[in-house]
Design a protein around this motif. Structure first.
Motif, short mmCIF file in Angstrom:
data_model
loop_
_atom_site.label_atom_id
_atom_site.label_comp_id
_atom_site.label_asym_id
_atom_site.label_seq_id
_atom_site.Cartn_x
_atom_site.Cartn_y
_atom_site.Cartn_z
N UNK A 46 0.48 -0.89 0.08
CA UNK A 46 -0.16 0.11 -0.05
C UNK A 46 0.61 1.17 -0.30
N UNK A 47 1.83 1.23 1.26
CA UNK A 47 3.19 2.04 0.75
C UNK A 47 3.37 2.12 -0.46
N UNK A 48 4.10 1.00 -1.03
CA UNK A 48 4.57 1.67 -2.50
C UNK A 48 3.59 2.52 -3.60
N UNK A 49 2.37 1.82 -3.44
CA UNK A 49 1.43 2.00 -4.29
C UNK A 49 0.99 3.49 -4.44
N UNK A 50 0.87 4.14 -2.20
CA UNK A 50 0.70 5.95 -2.94
C UNK A 50 2.00 6.41 -3.72
N UNK A 51 2.46 5.86 -2.88
CA UNK A 51 3.69 6.76 -3.59
C UNK A 51 4.53 6.79 -4.31
N UNK A 66 -6.93 1.22 -3.93
CA UNK A 66 -7.31 0.22 -3.20
C UNK A 66 -7.86 -1.09 -3.43
N UNK A 67 -7.36 -1.95 -4.00
CA UNK A 67 -6.71 -3.14 -4.16
C UNK A 67 -6.12 -3.57 -3.17
N UNK A 68 -5.39 -2.23 -2.99
CA UNK A 68 -4.58 -2.89 -0.96
C UNK A 68 -5.32 -2.87 0.00
N UNK A 69 -6.29 -1.99 -0.40
CA UNK A 69 -6.92 -1.70 1.06
C UNK A 69 -8.94 -2.59 0.73
N UNK A 70 -8.91 -2.51 -0.25
CA UNK A 70 -9.48 -3.81 0.16
C UNK A 70 -8.75 -5.35 1.21
N UNK A 71 -7.97 -6.03 0.31
CA UNK A 71 -7.27 -6.90 0.87
C UNK A 71 -6.25 -6.39 2.55
#
Length: 260
Positions: A129-134, A144-149
């Protein structure tokens, strides 16, 4: 216990010492002060018990040794090794349950295994999630997929408020991208989280909304009826639960009979 074990070592062979190693390793793991020593006893236990059980049948002591190996490796931050042992323990316990082994014995160990698997997943998912946000921004599909997981993982850890929070953030992004299929699955997850939190009216309203957006033979519709049935059983509305199971069967039957 260690003194008694030292005395046993001079009188028994490695096979006979397997269960003693397992018991001592479990005690050390519970105390959490010496993961290296815990791993040593766990390794000896698994080697002894695995060799002793030369059949293809699942073994409960072996499953417990695998869980201990997973836990000790996790404490030592050997995550890949931990994951391998925990997955094998999970499969072994599942087979034991299928073959009618005493559920009262299996369930506590299975719960420990699955809880440790969830803790293994939490760190990786948070890092993703941190990597994708950055790199991609707060409103990317990947986030979105990271948060759902993360919501699913927090559910496994029984942290339902955190789970629902991540799910709602995921839904917001999925709506913006128009990903209706993923959104419906996220809404079903949310309903199950609401049930766990005792928010039964919110849960049933969420599920009714999903039903209206699904085809009669879709898998998503079937998942809705499973969650609705669980909701009604918890609230002891058994006639409503039976109606959901009936609709579930009808939905699955339609799917099976529908042309390719």
């Amino acid at each position: 216990m260690r003194k008694a074990f030292k005395e046993m070592e001079s009188a028994f062979g490695e096979k006979e010492l397997g269960l003693a190693c397992l018991k001592l390793g479990l005690k050390l793991d519970q105390e959490g002060e010496d993961p290296e020593q815990t791993l040593s006893f766990a390794t000896r236990a698994l080697n002894a018990l695995d060799k002793e059980d030369d059949s293809n049948k699942p073994s409960f002591p072996v499953a417990m040794a695998l869980q201990l190996m997973g836990s000790a490796n996790y404490s030592l931050k050997k995550f890949n090794d931990s994951l391998g042992y925990l997955n094998r323990a999970n499969r072994t316990l599942g087979r034991l349950e299928e073959e009618g082994y005493n559920v009262a014995d299996i369930r506590p160990v299975l719960h420990a295994v699955q809880l440790e698997l969830a803790n293994e997943a939490l760190g990786f998912c948070t890092k993703a999630l941190e990597i994708h946000k950055e790199q991609l921004g707060q409103n990317s599909v990947e986030v979105a997929h990271d948060r759902r997981l993360l919501g699913v993982i927090y559910t496994g850890l029984e942290e339902h408020e955190k789970a629902l929070e991540q799910n709602m953030l995921s839904q917001k992004v999925l709506k913006n991208w128009g990903l209706s299929s993923d959104l419906l699955r996220a809404e079903i997850d949310a309903a199950n989280m609401q049930i766990a939190l005792g928010k039964y009216d919110d849960a049933i309203n969420t599920l009714k909304g999903v039903v209206q957006q699904t085809d009669k033979e879709s898998e998503t519709r079937a998942l809705v009826f499973i969650s609705m049935g669980k909701h009604y059983v918890i609230r002891k509305k058994f006639s409503d639960a039976k109606r959901c199971w009936r609709l579930l069967v009808e939905s699955l039957t339609r799917k099976r009979e529908s042309p390719l």
